[in-house]
Design an enzyme around this catalytic site. Structure first.
Site, PDB file in Angstrom:
ATOM      1  N   PHE A 150     118.574  -1.558  80.551  1.00  0.00           N
ATOM      2  CA  PHE A 150     118.692  -2.185  79.770  1.00  0.00           C
ATOM      3  C   PHE A 150     118.781  -3.199  79.814  1.00  0.00           C
ATOM      4  CE2 PHE A 150     122.448  -0.981  81.261  1.00  0.00           C
ATOM      5  CZ  PHE A 150     123.604  -1.496  80.691  1.00  0.00           C
ATOM      6  N   LYS A 174     107.666   0.514  79.607  1.00  0.00           N
ATOM      7  CA  LYS A 174     108.772   1.440  78.376  1.00  0.00           C
ATOM      8  C   LYS A 174     109.558   0.689  78.890  1.00  0.00           C
ATOM      9  CE  LYS A 174     110.989   3.903  79.508  1.00  0.00           C
ATOM     10  NZ  LYS A 174     112.736   3.866  78.496  1.00  0.00           N
ATOM     11  N   GLU A 177     114.869   1.903  75.902  1.00  0.00           N
ATOM     12  CA  GLU A 177     115.236   2.080  74.888  1.00  0.00           C
ATOM     13  C   GLU A 177     116.828   1.894  73.611  1.00  0.00           C
ATOM     14  OE1 GLU A 177     115.129   4.034  77.457  1.00  0.00           O
ATOM     15  OE2 GLU A 177     116.408   6.019  77.493  1.00  0.00           O
ATOM     16  N   ARG A 178     117.340   0.800  74.686  1.00  0.00           N
ATOM     17  CA  ARG A 178     118.864   0.804  74.217  1.00  0.00           C
ATOM     18  C   ARG A 178     118.024  -1.022  73.528  1.00  0.00           C
ATOM     19  NH1 ARG A 178     120.903   4.941  74.223  1.00  0.00           N
ATOM     20  NH2 ARG A 178     121.299   5.913  76.050  1.00  0.00           N
ATOM     21  N   SER A 227     118.306   2.749  87.659  1.00  0.00           N
ATOM     22  CA  SER A 227     119.755   3.713  88.321  1.00  0.00           C
ATOM     23  C   SER A 227     119.239   3.970  89.565  1.00  0.00           C
ATOM     24  CB  SER A 227     120.211   4.697  87.975  1.00  0.00           C
ATOM     25  OG  SER A 227     119.755   5.651  87.394  1.00  0.00           O
ATOM     26  N   CYS A 281     121.941  -6.783  88.367  1.00  0.00           N
ATOM     27  CA  CYS A 281     122.604  -5.283  89.475  1.00  0.00           C
ATOM     28  C   CYS A 281     123.220  -6.649  90.340  1.00  0.00           C
ATOM     29  CB  CYS A 281     121.048  -5.032  89.683  1.00  0.00           C
ATOM     30  SG  CYS A 281     119.819  -6.671  89.991  1.00  0.00           S
ATOM     31  N   GLU A 383     128.659   2.439  92.497  1.00  0.00           N
ATOM     32  CA  GLU A 383     128.344   1.638  91.532  1.00  0.00           C
ATOM     33  C   GLU A 383     128.609   1.910  90.210  1.00  0.00           C
ATOM     34  OE1 GLU A 383     124.027   1.263  89.513  1.00  0.00           O
ATOM     35  OE2 GLU A 383     124.344  -0.522  90.288  1.00  0.00           O
TER      36      GLU A 383
HETATM   37  P1  NAD Z   1     118.922   4.229  84.613  1.00  0.00           P
HETATM   38  O1  NAD Z   1     118.022   4.552  85.496  1.00  0.00           O
HETATM   39  O2  NAD Z   1     119.124   4.614  83.076  1.00  0.00           O
HETATM   40  O3  NAD Z   1     116.863   3.867  83.103  1.00  0.00           O
HETATM   41  C1  NAD Z   1     116.145   2.823  83.519  1.00  0.00           C
HETATM   42  C2  NAD Z   1     114.878   3.491  83.222  1.00  0.00           C
HETATM   43  O4  NAD Z   1     114.742   4.620  83.222  1.00  0.00           O
HETATM   44  C3  NAD Z   1     114.572   3.060  81.885  1.00  0.00           C
HETATM   45  O5  NAD Z   1     113.436   2.783  80.626  1.00  0.00           O
HETATM   46  C4  NAD Z   1     114.768   4.788  81.162  1.00  0.00           C
HETATM   47  O6  NAD Z   1     114.497   5.182  79.607  1.00  0.00           O
HETATM   48  C5  NAD Z   1     113.976   5.633  81.914  1.00  0.00           C
HETATM   49  N1  NAD Z   1     114.332   6.825  82.552  1.00  0.00           N
HETATM   50  C6  NAD Z   1     116.055   6.888  82.376  1.00  0.00           C
HETATM   51  N2  NAD Z   1     115.875   8.141  82.687  1.00  0.00           N
HETATM   52  C7  NAD Z   1     115.108   8.571  82.826  1.00  0.00           C
HETATM   53  C8  NAD Z   1     114.143   9.484  83.765  1.00  0.00           C
HETATM   54  N3  NAD Z   1     115.393  11.327  83.884  1.00  0.00           N
HETATM   55  N4  NAD Z   1     113.314  10.194  84.067  1.00  0.00           N
HETATM   56  C9  NAD Z   1     112.812   9.150  83.727  1.00  0.00           C
HETATM   57  N5  NAD Z   1     113.058   7.901  83.531  1.00  0.00           N
HETATM   58  C10 NAD Z   1     113.731   7.780  83.368  1.00  0.00           C
HETATM   59  O7  NAD Z   1     119.043   2.750  84.002  1.00  0.00           O
HETATM   60  P2  NAD Z   1     119.778   2.012  83.108  1.00  0.00           P
HETATM   61  O8  NAD Z   1     120.972   2.179  82.836  1.00  0.00           O
HETATM   62  O9  NAD Z   1     118.834   1.199  81.918  1.00  0.00           O
HETATM   63  O10 NAD Z   1     120.021   0.106  84.052  1.00  0.00           O
HETATM   64  C11 NAD Z   1     120.886  -0.084  84.799  1.00  0.00           C
HETATM   65  C12 NAD Z   1     121.053   0.686  86.712  1.00  0.00           C
HETATM   66  O11 NAD Z   1     119.231  -0.279  86.800  1.00  0.00           O
HETATM   67  C13 NAD Z   1     121.761   0.171  87.552  1.00  0.00           C
HETATM   68  O12 NAD Z   1     121.759   1.280  88.041  1.00  0.00           O
HETATM   69  C14 NAD Z   1     121.436  -0.775  87.841  1.00  0.00           C
HETATM   70  O13 NAD Z   1     122.374  -1.236  89.050  1.00  0.00           O
HETATM   71  C15 NAD Z   1     119.493  -1.036  87.703  1.00  0.00           C
HETATM   72  N6  NAD Z   1     118.782  -1.902  88.162  1.00  0.00           N
HETATM   73  C16 NAD Z   1     118.741  -2.441  89.529  1.00  0.00           C
HETATM   74  C17 NAD Z   1     118.417  -3.535  89.522  1.00  0.00           C
HETATM   75  C18 NAD Z   1     117.369  -4.038  91.224  1.00  0.00           C
HETATM   76  O14 NAD Z   1     116.975  -4.688  90.949  1.00  0.00           O
HETATM   77  N7  NAD Z   1     117.444  -3.401  92.129  1.00  0.00           N
HETATM   78  C19 NAD Z   1     117.978  -4.752  88.411  1.00  0.00           C
HETATM   79  C20 NAD Z   1     118.404  -4.312  86.977  1.00  0.00           C
HETATM   80  C21 NAD Z   1     119.579  -3.541  87.681  1.00  0.00           C
END
Ligand code: NAD
Length: 498
Positions: A150, A174, A177-178, A227, A281, A383
């Site tokens: 998101f 994909k 969804e937020r 994450s 991030c 984190e």
């Molecule tokens: P998230 O892991 O909750 O979701 C990321 C994506 O995965 C979304 O599209 C979500 O719908 C999907 N997803 C969520 N749960 C899932 C599951 N159980 N099975 C399959 N798919 C699933 O992350 P978020 O809250 O949207 O974003 C924040 C996180 O992203 C933080 O941890 C941040 O550090 C990380 N991030 C990392 C970078 C990087 O370059 N390393 C960049 C931006 C964000």
């Protein structure tokens, strides 16, 4: 009635049919502004079939012709920048200026990917044997998918789709969804730029949609940012299913401050910890001053800066940062702050319960600052992903280097010093993927690669730069000989390379 979001499939907006929806908030006010349909496995399979068919012709286009679509897309984004930024900010909550930066850092990768004719050039060994040439070519994989978080709703999807499309793949996104709306608009702009229908598809959903992409043999590569547990799960499942995978996770970026650093300059970058409500991030979340005097001076400057930050509605141009993404996120970060207090870190600024006048239901948290954080406690190890900056004091340079290197995350790290020798040693030895020297957020520009180490990155290749083209192509190697029989006479002997 709240607005109902769509998918973008085959060049058209398509309504959801699953009857399952997720809420899209306006985080600045706390109101639900839309509901997003969550795709079923069957729906995702239809999208994959559509993308597979569209890829056949797109993959045949020559790279220059594909690049022209990307270049036209850049013009359209420049034309619509204001409205794209407003859409993004209204669902994410970041300030408009930050939203424009989000889009801009994404389109820089589209600009890089427009160099596909050069980046897809193969290698050639002319005369590898007598009359034999060996050459390699990079070919598209077919259907590839991106799953994005998101916090950068435009930049990260563009990072993934730019090189994938330029290399001749069709792409299924994909998004989170937020905050999916800016991407639905970006998909329309690609169509207007000349991308054939079905080459770029947006499907909204949750784990069900992601698993459908992971399990389907027709999807040849998955790029994820999210994450760490999700990044690890997706990388392991995708590779076990024979796909290319490029998955990046969470972070805990350290900023080492040496005694000779310009502390006013360092205090000026405290915004990199609190900016965008800490939901970056590459945010600095841990400051590591070296020596007591540096620590005392830095803590005082940070506390003063934290008090001066203004938190406001994403459309308030005077605000330093806006709300968090959901009330759940506010609760999660507030709980982490309480754990820090319980574990005896010294709370210098407490952002809990922050209210913005006129927007009492918005998802706000003020800047939070902890000093004297022990490396064993929860808020150091995990984190937090909110506007929380912690200070971990180091007695000397080696300790500061060790804290950064031994943390389980290895996304970004910075050092502030005036000594080139110290900086050079730090860059060489620190166990982290991206390093800044007197730079708080070391996000590499588009033609270098971006990627964390340890629990911040899974898979062997980085994103951006030449790695992204490797990730979204497969290499074919041709060994060729043309014995015409006219110059040499016909030969029936198995050729040997000599
Ligand atoms: P998230 O892991 O909750 O979701 C990321 C994506 O995965 C979304 O599209 C979500 O719908 C999907 N997803 C969520 N749960 C899932 C599951 N159980 N099975 C399959 N798919 C699933 O992350 P978020 O809250 O949207 O974003 C924040 C996180 O992203 C933080 O941890 C941040 O550090 C990380 N991030 C990392 C970078 C990087 O370059 N390393 C960049 C931006 C964000």
């Amino acid at each position: 009635m709240v607005r109902e979001s769509t998918y973008f499939v085959g060049g058209k907006h398509v309504a959801g049919t699953s009857g399952q929806f997720g809420d899209v908030f306006d985080p600045s006010t706390g109101a639900v502004q839309a509901r997003v349909p969550l795709a079923t496995t069957e729906k995702v399979q239809v999208v994959i079939a559509n993308a597979e068919e569209a890829q056949l012709a797109w993959g045949e286009w020559n790279p220059q012709r594909r690049a022209r679509v990307l270049l036209k897309f850049l013009e359209l984004v420049a034309r619509d920048m204001d409205s794209l930024a407003r859409t993004l900010a209204s669902e994410h909550g970041k300030a408009i200026a930050d939203a424009k930066g989000d889009i801009q850092r994404g389109v820089e990768v589209i600009g890089f990917a427009a160099g596909a004719p050069h980046l897809l050039k193969g290698e050639c060994s002319s005369g590898a044997g007598t009359g034999i040439d060996v050459y390699s070519m990079r070919q598209p994989l077919g259907v590839v998918a991106g799953i994005t978080p998101f916090n950068f709703p435009a930049m990260i999807p563009l990072w993934k789709m730019g090189p994938a499309l330029a290399a001749g793949n069709s792409f299924i996104l994909k998004p989170s969804e937020r905050d999916p709306s800016v991407l639905l608009r970006i998909a329309e702009l690609f169509l207007e730029a000349g991308l054939p229908a079905g080459v770029l598809n947006v499907v909204n959903g949750d784990k069900v949609a992601v698993d459908a992409l992971l399990m389907d043999d027709r999807v040849k590569a998955i790029g994820l940012i999210g994450s760490t547990p999700i990044a690890q799960y997706i990388c392991e499942t995708a590779t076990a299913n024979g796909k290319h995978a490029q998955c990046f996770g969470g972070s805990k970026n350290h900023m080492v401050v040496m005694p000779d650093a310009d502390l006013d300059q360092v205090a000026g970058v405290v915004g990199t910890g609190h900016g965008s409500a800490g939901e970056r991030c590459m945010a600095i979340s841990v400051s590591v001053p070296v020596g007591k005097d540096t620590g005392d001076a830095l803590a005082a400057k940070f506390a003063e800066r934290a008090k001066s930050l203004k938190i406001g509605h994403s459309h308030d141009e005077t605000a330093d940062y806006g709300p968090l993404i959901t009330m759940d996120a506010v609760g999660r970060v507030s709980d982490a702050i309480q754990i820090g207090v319980d574990e005896r870190a010294e709370l210098l600024a407490d952002g809990r319960g922050h209210v913005v006048d006129g927007y009492e239901n918005g998802f706000y948290l003020g800047p939070t600052l902890f000093d004297h954080v022990a490396p064993e406690i929860h808020i150091y190890k995990e984190e937090v992903f909110g506007p929380v900056l912690i200070i971990v004091r180091a007695d000397n340079y080696e300790d500061a280097l060790r804290f950064s290197s031994e943390h389980m995350y290895g996304n970004g790290v910075s050092i502030f010093t005036r000594d080139g020798d110290t900086a050079r040693d730090f860059c060489a030895r620190v166990n982290t993927g991206m390093v800044g020297v007197n730079v708080p957020i070391p996000v590499p520009i588009a033609h270098h690669t971006f990627g964390g180490w340890k629990k911040s990155g899974f898979g062997d290749l980085n994103q951006l730069g030449p790695d992204s083209f490797r990730s979204y192509t497969k290499t074919k190697t041709v060994t060729s000989r043309w014995p015409s029989g006219i110059r040499e006479g016909a030969s029936f002997v198995t050729p040997a390379m000599h």
